[in-house]
Write an enzyme that holds these catalytic residues in place. Sequence first.
Site, PDB file in Angstrom:
ATOM      1  CE  LYS A  48      -3.978  -2.077   2.255  1.00  0.00           C
ATOM      2  NZ  LYS A  48      -4.622  -2.431   3.506  1.00  0.00           N
ATOM      3  CD  GLN A  92      -3.284  -4.141   6.391  1.00  0.00           C
ATOM      4  OE1 GLN A  92      -3.334  -3.059   5.816  1.00  0.00           O
ATOM      5  NE2 GLN A  92      -3.616  -5.268   5.779  1.00  0.00           N
ATOM      6  CG  ASP A 115     -10.206  -0.431   4.386  1.00  0.00           C
ATOM      7  OD1 ASP A 115      -9.958  -0.396   3.168  1.00  0.00           O
ATOM      8  OD2 ASP A 115      -9.493  -1.032   5.209  1.00  0.00           O
TER       9      ASP A 115
END
Length: 278
Positions: A48, A92, A115
């Site tokens: 990322k 994460q 997200d």
Amino acid sequence: MSNIDGKLISSKIREEIKADVKNYMIKPCLAVIQIGDDEASNIYVNSKEKACNEVGIYLKHIKFDETTREIEIINKIIELNNDEYVHGILLQLPIPDKFNEEKLINYIARNKDVDGLTDINVGKLINNKKCFVSCTPQGIIKLLQESNVEISGKNVVIVGRSKLVGKPLMSLFLNNDATVTICHSKTKNLKEFTKNADILVVAAGCKHLITEDMVKDGSVVIDVGINRVDGKIYGDVDYENVKKKASLITPVPGGVGPMTVAMLLNNVNISYKNMTNK
Ligand code: NDP
């Protein structure tokens, strides 16, 4: 049969973001919170970071030790929520079991939840309201749109009902006027469902779950699965045989995977624009 080239489509999206970011006075910032030292998470965060750097987004990596108290992580999330120079926040996953994943995610401000996993954004998605949407499902819809696949009125079958992929994807397809069936591990006679799909999306995490006899001639097959076996990556679809019947199919790797990262960058860019009135 032709391949849907996720690498190509995602690189176009990344170029567009890069062009936008070039004009910004300050760099967009994505804060990634990692708890513990999961090996796969380390790899994902690195990739990322690389993708962010390539388009000019700064990735702020905040790594907590597994022994950290939950309250310290909550305080950090609140601090990031209030930081005007942070435009996206993600946790994460997976995190160690002793932490409450849902609780932590729901501390993320909905306008920075790139997200799309907070309850508010999930609810908005169900109600077809503007919101951040989980990156993989969003990437799948984008792949179909870029490949000129009509969604409205189509029979869509999704294998997998996770919070990250299957469920948000179900809402996205419904919001795009498809007729949606969602299958999971308790589904009886999976083949009876998959055979009726005009568009079949498989996100089960089972190597080659879908074989040639399970798909309809001329269907569009999207393989989300990533299964590592003896150092090789396999999808959930038996690509070599299914491609003989599908009109369009995504390879693994090089299909859905690159889109997930591209949509994350896109969400950070959208958040930046929202926060700076660009
Ligand atoms: P989860 O394990 O959270 O969910 C898997 C889903 O598949 C569950 O709903 C499960 O059913 C269902 N399932 C499992 N086995 C079967 C089976 N034999 N028949 C029917 N349904 C089954 O996984 P994720 O959704 O997070 O990920 C799915 C796959 O996609 C994984 O391989 C993952 O690595 C990959 N992935 C790829 C991404 C990318 O960018 N390409 C991004 C995210 C994930 P039940 O609910 O009953 O347990």
